[in-house]
Design an enzyme around this catalytic site. Structure first.
Site, PDB file in Angstrom:
ATOM      1  N   HIS A   1      43.611 -21.290  17.200  1.00 36.48           N
ATOM      2  CA  HIS A   1      43.239 -22.081  18.065  1.00 36.48           C
ATOM      3  C   HIS A   1      44.139 -23.305  17.960  1.00 36.48           C
ATOM      4  O   HIS A   1      44.126 -23.928  16.766  1.00 36.48           O
ATOM      5  CB  HIS A   1      41.694 -22.378  18.116  1.00 36.48           C
ATOM      6  CG  HIS A   1      41.357 -22.760  16.641  1.00 36.48           C
ATOM      7  ND1 HIS A   1      41.269 -21.718  15.451  1.00 36.48           N
ATOM      8  CD2 HIS A   1      41.348 -23.963  15.983  1.00 36.48           C
ATOM      9  CE1 HIS A   1      40.682 -22.310  14.557  1.00 36.48           C
ATOM     10  NE2 HIS A   1      40.941 -23.487  14.601  1.00 36.48           N
TER      11      HIS A   1
ATOM     12  N   HIS B   1      43.810 -27.474  18.180  1.00 40.02           N
ATOM     13  CA  HIS B   1      42.703 -28.711  18.479  1.00 40.02           C
ATOM     14  C   HIS B   1      43.513 -29.361  19.389  1.00 40.02           C
ATOM     15  O   HIS B   1      44.933 -29.994  19.268  1.00 40.02           O
ATOM     16  CB  HIS B   1      42.776 -29.220  17.075  1.00 40.02           C
ATOM     17  CG  HIS B   1      41.891 -28.431  16.125  1.00 40.02           C
ATOM     18  ND1 HIS B   1      40.501 -28.649  15.939  1.00 40.02           N
ATOM     19  CD2 HIS B   1      42.386 -27.467  15.331  1.00 40.02           C
ATOM     20  CE1 HIS B   1      40.219 -27.750  14.715  1.00 40.02           C
ATOM     21  NE2 HIS B   1      41.520 -26.765  14.570  1.00 40.02           N
TER      22      HIS B   1
HETATM   23  P1  AMP Z   1      39.918 -24.831  11.836  1.00 42.30           P
HETATM   24  O1  AMP Z   1      39.235 -25.834  10.652  1.00 42.30           O
HETATM   25  O2  AMP Z   1      41.143 -25.351  12.574  1.00 42.30           O
HETATM   26  O3  AMP Z   1      39.463 -23.434  11.670  1.00 42.30           O
HETATM   27  O4  AMP Z   1      38.832 -25.256  13.093  1.00 42.30           O
HETATM   28  C1  AMP Z   1      37.824 -24.617  13.418  1.00 42.30           C
HETATM   29  C2  AMP Z   1      36.862 -25.594  14.326  1.00 42.30           C
HETATM   30  O5  AMP Z   1      36.028 -24.811  15.261  1.00 42.30           O
HETATM   31  C3  AMP Z   1      36.138 -26.605  13.707  1.00 42.30           C
HETATM   32  O6  AMP Z   1      36.617 -27.902  14.221  1.00 42.30           O
HETATM   33  C4  AMP Z   1      34.599 -26.417  13.937  1.00 42.30           C
HETATM   34  O7  AMP Z   1      33.862 -27.581  14.301  1.00 42.30           O
HETATM   35  C5  AMP Z   1      34.866 -25.490  15.329  1.00 42.30           C
HETATM   36  N1  AMP Z   1      33.874 -24.724  15.543  1.00 42.30           N
HETATM   37  C6  AMP Z   1      33.512 -23.659  14.959  1.00 42.30           C
HETATM   38  N2  AMP Z   1      32.408 -23.002  15.427  1.00 42.30           N
HETATM   39  C7  AMP Z   1      32.341 -23.514  16.625  1.00 42.30           C
HETATM   40  C8  AMP Z   1      31.466 -23.113  17.963  1.00 42.30           C
HETATM   41  N3  AMP Z   1      30.703 -22.224  17.796  1.00 42.30           N
HETATM   42  N4  AMP Z   1      31.824 -23.893  18.867  1.00 42.30           N
HETATM   43  C9  AMP Z   1      32.869 -24.891  19.056  1.00 42.30           C
HETATM   44  N5  AMP Z   1      33.456 -25.036  17.797  1.00 42.30           N
HETATM   45  C10 AMP Z   1      33.124 -24.373  16.854  1.00 42.30           C
END
Ligand code: AMP
Ligand code: ZN
Length: 141
Positions: free
Chosen positions: A105, A107
């Site tokens: 993903h 951001h």
């Molecule tokens: P990363 O640290 O790059 O793996 O980012 C994962 C991101 O996913 C974090 O910013 C979380 O807040 C977000 N996240 C985790 N679960 C969900 C969810 N069910 N819906 C939306 N965002 C999520």
């Protein structure tokens, strides 16, 4: 195109969002990609852009899927520009780089001239009313 359902990891929350078995504030979808609001946003309108195909890292995504994913990212960025012309695009790869969800993903983090939002303080959960307003602002093509 890889069949997203076939390629899903049942334990992956982002695959569950693709399959609509977990909730999300989705703002963009095409055949190969999906974008939704981060539930613990760094800033207002923080978005995540994922390929539907479950791969942990960019280097795991087949080259044949790169173009579609980048195209989706650019389209979502264009929508983020409705909120602010300035934003960060971030990609955390590996636990030591801060990756906590092992489904690729990007951001997209709108910036509004606030101080550094990337401090390791706990982030507030996205309020429902704000999420609805953002989905309305960002879902239109
Ligand atoms: P990363 O640290 O790059 O793996 O980012 C994962 C991101 O996913 C974090 O910013 C979380 O807040 C977000 N996240 C985790 N679960 C969900 C969810 N069910 N819906 C939306 N965002 C999520
Ligand atoms: Zn997944």
């Amino acid at each position: 195109m890889v069949d997203a359902v076939e390629a899903a990891d049942p334990n992956c929350v982002f695959c569950q969002i693709v399959a609509r078995t977990a909730p999300a504030y989705i703002v963009y979808e095409d055949e190969e990609a999906l974008a939704f609001l981060d539930i613990f946003p760094f800033t207002r309108g923080h978005l995540l852009v994922i390929p539907k195909h479950h791969v942990p890292r960019l280097t795991d995504l087949p080259e044949s899927e790169h173009a579609a994913y980048l195209r989706a990212l650019a389209k979502v960025c264009r929508r983020a520009e409705r909120l602010s012309s300035d934003y960060n695009i971030a990609l955390n790869q590996g636990a030591k780089a801060g990756q906590i969800v092992f489904h690729l993903h990007f951001h997209v983090i709108p910036r509004y001239g606030e101080g550094n939002p990337f401090h390791s303080r706990p982030r507030d959960r996205l309020p429902e009313a704000e999420a609805r307003a953002l989905v309305a602002a960002l879902s239109a093509p």
